[in-house]
Scaffold this motif. Structure first.
Motif, mmCIF file in Angstrom:
data_model
loop_
_atom_site.group_PDB
_atom_site.id
_atom_site.type_symbol
_atom_site.label_atom_id
_atom_site.label_comp_id
_atom_site.label_asym_id
_atom_site.label_seq_id
_atom_site.Cartn_x
_atom_site.Cartn_y
_atom_site.Cartn_z
ATOM 1 N N LEU A 1 0.853 -1.189 0.000
ATOM 2 C CA LEU A 1 0.000 0.000 0.000
ATOM 3 C C LEU A 1 0.890 1.240 0.000
ATOM 4 N N CYS A 2 1.013 1.863 -1.166
ATOM 5 C CA CYS A 2 1.946 2.970 -1.360
ATOM 6 C C CYS A 2 1.210 4.304 -1.317
ATOM 7 N N THR A 3 1.793 5.269 -0.637
ATOM 8 C CA THR A 3 1.218 6.610 -0.605
ATOM 9 C C THR A 3 1.408 7.295 -1.954
ATOM 10 N N ALA A 4 0.428 8.091 -2.313
ATOM 11 C CA ALA A 4 0.470 8.827 -3.570
ATOM 12 C C ALA A 4 -0.361 10.091 -3.420
ATOM 13 N N ILE A 5 -0.124 11.033 -4.294
ATOM 14 C CA ILE A 5 -0.995 12.199 -4.449
ATOM 15 C C ILE A 5 -1.233 12.377 -5.938
ATOM 16 N N GLY A 6 -2.324 13.062 -6.274
ATOM 17 C CA GLY A 6 -2.573 13.204 -7.698
ATOM 18 C C GLY A 6 -3.773 14.062 -8.026
ATOM 19 N N GLN A 7 -4.024 14.143 -9.291
ATOM 20 C CA GLN A 7 -5.219 14.773 -9.862
ATOM 21 C C GLN A 7 -5.992 13.639 -10.511
ATOM 22 N N TYR A 8 -7.186 13.385 -10.034
ATOM 23 C CA TYR A 8 -7.926 12.202 -10.463
ATOM 24 C C TYR A 8 -9.424 12.486 -10.439
ATOM 25 N N PRO A 9 -10.223 11.654 -11.095
ATOM 26 C CA PRO A 9 -11.673 11.898 -11.131
ATOM 27 C C PRO A 9 -12.306 11.779 -9.744
ATOM 28 N N HIS A 10 -13.299 12.613 -9.498
ATOM 29 C CA HIS A 10 -14.132 12.498 -8.301
ATOM 30 C C HIS A 10 -15.465 13.169 -8.615
ATOM 31 N N ALA A 11 -16.309 13.289 -7.627
ATOM 32 C CA ALA A 11 -17.680 13.750 -7.870
ATOM 33 C C ALA A 11 -17.720 15.114 -8.554
ATOM 34 N N ILE B 1 20.156 -2.465 -3.012
ATOM 35 C CA ILE B 1 19.281 -2.530 -4.177
ATOM 36 C C ILE B 1 18.984 -1.128 -4.689
ATOM 37 N N HIS B 2 18.606 -0.250 -3.808
ATOM 38 C CA HIS B 2 18.350 1.131 -4.205
ATOM 39 C C HIS B 2 18.215 1.967 -2.946
ATOM 40 N N ASP B 3 18.616 3.239 -3.014
ATOM 41 C CA ASP B 3 18.590 4.066 -1.813
ATOM 42 C C ASP B 3 17.264 4.799 -1.610
ATOM 43 N N TRP B 4 16.293 4.611 -2.533
ATOM 44 C CA TRP B 4 14.970 5.190 -2.360
ATOM 45 C C TRP B 4 13.920 4.118 -2.584
ATOM 46 N N GLN B 5 12.816 4.234 -1.866
ATOM 47 C CA GLN B 5 11.741 3.270 -1.999
ATOM 48 C C GLN B 5 10.405 3.981 -1.817
ATOM 49 N N PRO B 6 9.297 3.391 -2.279
ATOM 50 C CA PRO B 6 7.995 4.029 -2.044
ATOM 51 C C PRO B 6 7.672 4.063 -0.559
ATOM 52 N N VAL B 7 6.980 5.117 -0.142
ATOM 53 C CA VAL B 7 6.489 5.192 1.240
ATOM 54 C C VAL B 7 5.270 4.286 1.341
ATOM 55 N N THR B 8 5.422 3.195 2.075
ATOM 56 C CA THR B 8 4.354 2.212 2.190
ATOM 57 C C THR B 8 3.811 2.211 3.609
ATOM 58 N N LEU B 9 2.526 1.903 3.726
ATOM 59 C CA LEU B 9 1.846 2.001 5.013
ATOM 60 C C LEU B 9 1.145 0.707 5.375
ATOM 61 N N SER B 10 0.951 0.513 6.681
ATOM 62 C CA SER B 10 0.073 -0.553 7.148
ATOM 63 C C SER B 10 -1.355 -0.227 6.737
ATOM 64 N N PRO C 1 -6.181 15.630 9.321
ATOM 65 C CA PRO C 1 -5.562 16.951 9.087
ATOM 66 C C PRO C 1 -4.274 16.837 8.278
ATOM 67 N N GLU C 2 -3.966 17.896 7.566
ATOM 68 C CA GLU C 2 -2.774 17.910 6.714
ATOM 69 C C GLU C 2 -1.510 17.641 7.525
ATOM 70 N N LYS C 3 -1.413 18.215 8.723
ATOM 71 C CA LYS C 3 -0.229 18.008 9.555
ATOM 72 C C LYS C 3 -0.083 16.539 9.944
ATOM 73 N N ARG C 4 -1.198 15.890 10.235
ATOM 74 C CA ARG C 4 -1.141 14.474 10.577
ATOM 75 C C ARG C 4 -0.749 13.652 9.354
ATOM 76 N N ALA C 5 -1.269 13.992 8.190
ATOM 77 C CA ALA C 5 -0.896 13.283 6.973
ATOM 78 C C ALA C 5 0.603 13.411 6.717
ATOM 79 N N GLU C 6 1.137 14.602 6.935
ATOM 80 C CA GLU C 6 2.571 14.804 6.751
ATOM 81 C C GLU C 6 3.363 13.959 7.748
ATOM 82 N N GLN C 7 2.878 13.880 8.978
ATOM 83 C CA GLN C 7 3.541 13.055 9.997
ATOM 84 C C GLN C 7 3.534 11.587 9.601
ATOM 85 N N ILE C 8 2.397 11.108 9.071
ATOM 86 C CA ILE C 8 2.294 9.704 8.654
ATOM 87 C C ILE C 8 3.336 9.380 7.594
ATOM 88 N N MET C 9 3.429 10.212 6.583
ATOM 89 C CA MET C 9 4.332 9.887 5.477
ATOM 90 C C MET C 9 5.799 10.056 5.863
#
Length: 230
Positions: free
Chosen positions: A128-138, A162-171, A184-192
């Motif tokens: 489960l990889c974190t992402a941001i984007g522009q995508y369809p919604h209501a 193997i590589h020094d960067w990897q996707p940010v993955t979450l439980s 909240p945005e601050k909490r989202a930033e803390q998670i990632m």
């Protein structure tokens, strides 16, 4: 993180991994995706939360703002810069999850060609990889500028061979919190920044070089040719 991955299971396998009980708005189809060797600008199944519902859409891997159309689309963004980077300002509030089966990296081991490796979870669960984007919604119909980027992080040394960067993955628990529009945005930033999964959750092994040809979408590209490394 290299620009190659697999997303071959079906949408409901990924929904089960997220463990979100609310109804699914599914624009990604019911059949297994069978993307064994996906590269940008492939259309991949992307999850976001729309109100109380989980929504899945096929969205292009790669994004750039309309004011930067003369620049190449980004496929990933560094976790330590993304929240305050003007390039991603328009999509930073639009959090998503891209669920994948594995990703690939290429390593220079001194031979004539780099050696490809496949990285997956030890328990074989979807990643489960974190992402941001522009995508369809209501309030936003599909658009030619739609796209998403992975959030990537320093691999903390454990996967550096193997590589020094990897996707940010979450439980799954943190993925649900990341997706929740009420987070909240601050909490989202803390998670990632602080709560992504450790290297110990993953294993990696050598695969054959035909995976280097993006036209090769055979399932055999994910077959190991070495014992797993951990």
């Amino acid at each position: 993180m290299c620009g190659r991955l697999s997303q071959y299971r079906g949408i409901h396998d990924f929904v089960a991994a997220l463990n979100i009980p609310n109804a699914l708005i599914n624009y990604a189809g019911e059949r297994p995706f069978e993307f064994y060797n996906a590269a940008p600008p492939a259309q991949l199944a992307l999850f976001h939360q729309e109100g109380q519902f989980l929504r899945a859409d096929m969205v292009r891997w790669g994004w750039r703002p309309t004011w930067a159309m003369d620049r190449a689309a980004s496929i990933k963004a560094r976790v330590d810069r993304i929240a305050h980077n003007p390039f991603f300002r328009a999509i930073w509030p639009h959090r998503a999850i891209i669920a994948i089966d594995n990703w690939f990296e290429w390593v220079d081991e001194g031979g004539p060609k780099k050696q490809p490796y496949l990285i997956r979870r030890k328990d074989r669960a979807p990643i489960l990889c974190t992402a941001i984007g522009q995508y369809p919604h209501a309030e936003h119909q599909p658009d030619a500028h739609d796209g998403f980027v992975f959030i990537s992080a320093d691999s903390k040394g454990g996967m550096v061979a193997i590589h020094d960067w990897q996707p940010v993955t979450l439980s799954p628990e943190l993925a649900r919190e990341w997706l929740n529009p009420a987070t909240p945005e601050k909490r989202a930033e803390q998670i990632m920044l602080l709560h992504w999964e450790p290297t110990e959750a993953f294993e990696w092994f050598k695969v054959d070089r035909p995976v280097g040809d993006i036209r090769n979408q055979q399932s055999s590209v994910i077959n190991p040719i070495s014992d797993p490394f951990v």
